[in-house]
Every structure is written in C-alpha cells, then in structure tokens.
Design an enzyme around this catalytic site. Structure first.
Site, PDB file in Angstrom:
ATOM      1  N   HIS A  25     -10.546  -5.236  -3.416  1.00  0.00           N
ATOM      2  CA  HIS A  25      -9.221  -5.564  -2.895  1.00  0.00           C
ATOM      3  C   HIS A  25      -9.330  -5.785  -1.399  1.00  0.00           C
ATOM      4  O   HIS A  25     -10.241  -5.268  -0.736  1.00  0.00           O
ATOM      5  CB  HIS A  25      -8.213  -4.438  -3.193  1.00  0.00           C
TER       6      HIS A  25
ATOM      7  N   VAL B 297     -10.773   2.999  -3.978  1.00  0.00           N
ATOM      8  CA  VAL B 297     -10.410   2.413  -5.276  1.00  0.00           C
ATOM      9  C   VAL B 297     -11.463   1.349  -5.590  1.00  0.00           C
ATOM     10  O   VAL B 297     -11.634   0.378  -4.833  1.00  0.00           O
ATOM     11  CB  VAL B 297      -9.004   1.790  -5.242  1.00  0.00           C
TER      12      VAL B 297
ATOM     13  N   ASP C 207       0.853  -1.188   0.000  1.00  0.00           N
ATOM     14  CA  ASP C 207       0.000   0.000   0.000  1.00  0.00           C
ATOM     15  C   ASP C 207       0.890   1.241   0.000  1.00  0.00           C
ATOM     16  O   ASP C 207       1.889   1.310   0.714  1.00  0.00           O
ATOM     17  CB  ASP C 207      -0.924   0.005   1.220  1.00  0.00           C
ATOM     18  N   ILE C 208       0.502   2.212  -0.816  1.00  0.00           N
ATOM     19  CA  ILE C 208       1.322   3.416  -0.982  1.00  0.00           C
ATOM     20  C   ILE C 208       1.270   4.299   0.277  1.00  0.00           C
ATOM     21  O   ILE C 208       2.162   5.133   0.493  1.00  0.00           O
ATOM     22  CB  ILE C 208       0.837   4.187  -2.242  1.00  0.00           C
TER      23      ILE C 208
HETATM   24  P1  AMP Z   1      -9.689   1.538  -0.077  1.00  0.00           P
HETATM   25  O1  AMP Z   1     -10.006   2.699   0.814  1.00  0.00           O
HETATM   26  O2  AMP Z   1      -9.969   0.226   0.578  1.00  0.00           O
HETATM   27  O3  AMP Z   1     -10.306   1.679  -1.451  1.00  0.00           O
HETATM   28  O4  AMP Z   1      -8.127   1.528  -0.205  1.00  0.00           O
HETATM   29  C1  AMP Z   1      -7.421   1.892  -1.314  1.00  0.00           C
HETATM   30  C2  AMP Z   1      -5.989   1.777  -0.902  1.00  0.00           C
HETATM   31  O5  AMP Z   1      -5.201   1.801  -2.051  1.00  0.00           O
HETATM   32  C3  AMP Z   1      -5.510   2.886   0.026  1.00  0.00           C
HETATM   33  O6  AMP Z   1      -5.006   2.303   1.228  1.00  0.00           O
HETATM   34  C4  AMP Z   1      -4.415   3.577  -0.781  1.00  0.00           C
HETATM   35  O7  AMP Z   1      -3.328   4.003   0.019  1.00  0.00           O
HETATM   36  C5  AMP Z   1      -4.010   2.485  -1.759  1.00  0.00           C
HETATM   37  N1  AMP Z   1      -3.479   2.946  -3.032  1.00  0.00           N
HETATM   38  C6  AMP Z   1      -4.028   3.846  -3.865  1.00  0.00           C
HETATM   39  N2  AMP Z   1      -3.277   3.998  -4.963  1.00  0.00           N
HETATM   40  C7  AMP Z   1      -2.231   3.171  -4.824  1.00  0.00           C
HETATM   41  C8  AMP Z   1      -1.088   2.855  -5.624  1.00  0.00           C
HETATM   42  N3  AMP Z   1      -0.890   3.470  -6.814  1.00  0.00           N
HETATM   43  N4  AMP Z   1      -0.209   1.958  -5.164  1.00  0.00           N
HETATM   44  C9  AMP Z   1      -0.398   1.351  -3.968  1.00  0.00           C
HETATM   45  N5  AMP Z   1      -1.455   1.582  -3.167  1.00  0.00           N
HETATM   46  C10 AMP Z   1      -2.356   2.496  -3.585  1.00  0.00           C
END
Ligand code: AMP
Length: 109
Positions: free
Chosen positions: A98, A94, A29-30
């Site tokens: 996931h 996102v 996770d970023i």
């Molecule tokens: P959610 O709130 O469950 O949709 O989580 C989306 C997650 O994706 C968050 O924890 C973000 O930090 C992570 N995220 C978004 N873009 C990226 C990326 N390009 N690479 C890695 N993690 C990401």
C-alpha cells in the site's frame, strides 16, 4: 489468510472509503499522520515490492493515476507525499502492499 486490507476491499470490515476503481481502493488511515492521510491499496494482494512478479508491476500505474486524481479532486491535496513502508524493519505493519498519500499539515505522534 486474507489481509486486513483485502477484508476492507471485500467489505468484511468497515473503513472510510474515499475512492475505488477496478485496480485500487483508497481509504482513510485509521491513525492519521497528516491532515489528509489516505492509503492507496492495490486490490491485488501482494505482500511487498520484493514479492511482485513481472506481471504484477502493472499495479504501479493505477496507484500513480489515483494519486493524480486525488490531488486534483481533494481540497488541500494539490501537493502531497507518497510513502511506502516496505518490509518490517522499514516500518511495514500491514503486509499488503500500500502507498500512504499524505497532504496538508503533518500531525505529531
Ligand atoms: P504500514 O506501516 O505502512 O504497514 O502502515 C499501515 C497503516 O495502516 C498504518 O498507518 C495504520 O494506521 C493503517 N491501518 C491499519 N489498520 C487500518 C484500518 N483497519 N483502517 C484504516 N487504516 C488502517
């Protein structure tokens, strides 16, 4: 339009890839919320749990198997949490299903 995670799967944008097989990819996770914070992402692009068609439920097994594999192979990840933010009002940002894999110390915001 492809989700950001589908773009990562297609290597169109970079990510720290931890593991991958035919069904799922695991990335860091970023914005980590724990010492170990991975995302287990099915390669099947489906928005959320509500959107799963009957035949899509087979995405669940590879996710659990990958969680088991990570817990066995990543130091410090023997004990872990799995978390799904499903839907906007539950914090989903996102819209490609996931599962968060969290282990070790939780990090503050
Ligand atoms: P959610 O709130 O469950 O949709 O989580 C989306 C997650 O994706 C968050 O924890 C973000 O930090 C992570 N995220 C978004 N873009 C990226 C990326 N390009 N690479 C890695 N993690 C990401």
């Amino acid at each position: 339009m492809k989700s950001i995670f589908s773009k990562i799967i297609a290597r169109e944008i970079p990510a720290k890839i931890i593991a991958e097989n035919d069904e799922v990819i695991v990335i860091e996770d970023i914005a980590p919320k724990a010492a170990i914070h991975y995302l287990i992402i099915p390669k099947l692009e489906v928005r959320d749990i509500q959107s799963l068609a009957a035949q899509d439920f087979q995405v669940v097994e590879p996710i659990f198997k990958m969680a088991q594999q990570l817990s066995r192979t990543v130091p410090g990840a023997e004990h872990f949490r799995l978390l799904i933010n499903n839907g906007e009002r539950a914090g989903q940002r996102v819209f490609h299903l996931h599962v968060h894999f969290l282990a070790g110390q939780l990090l503050g915001d």
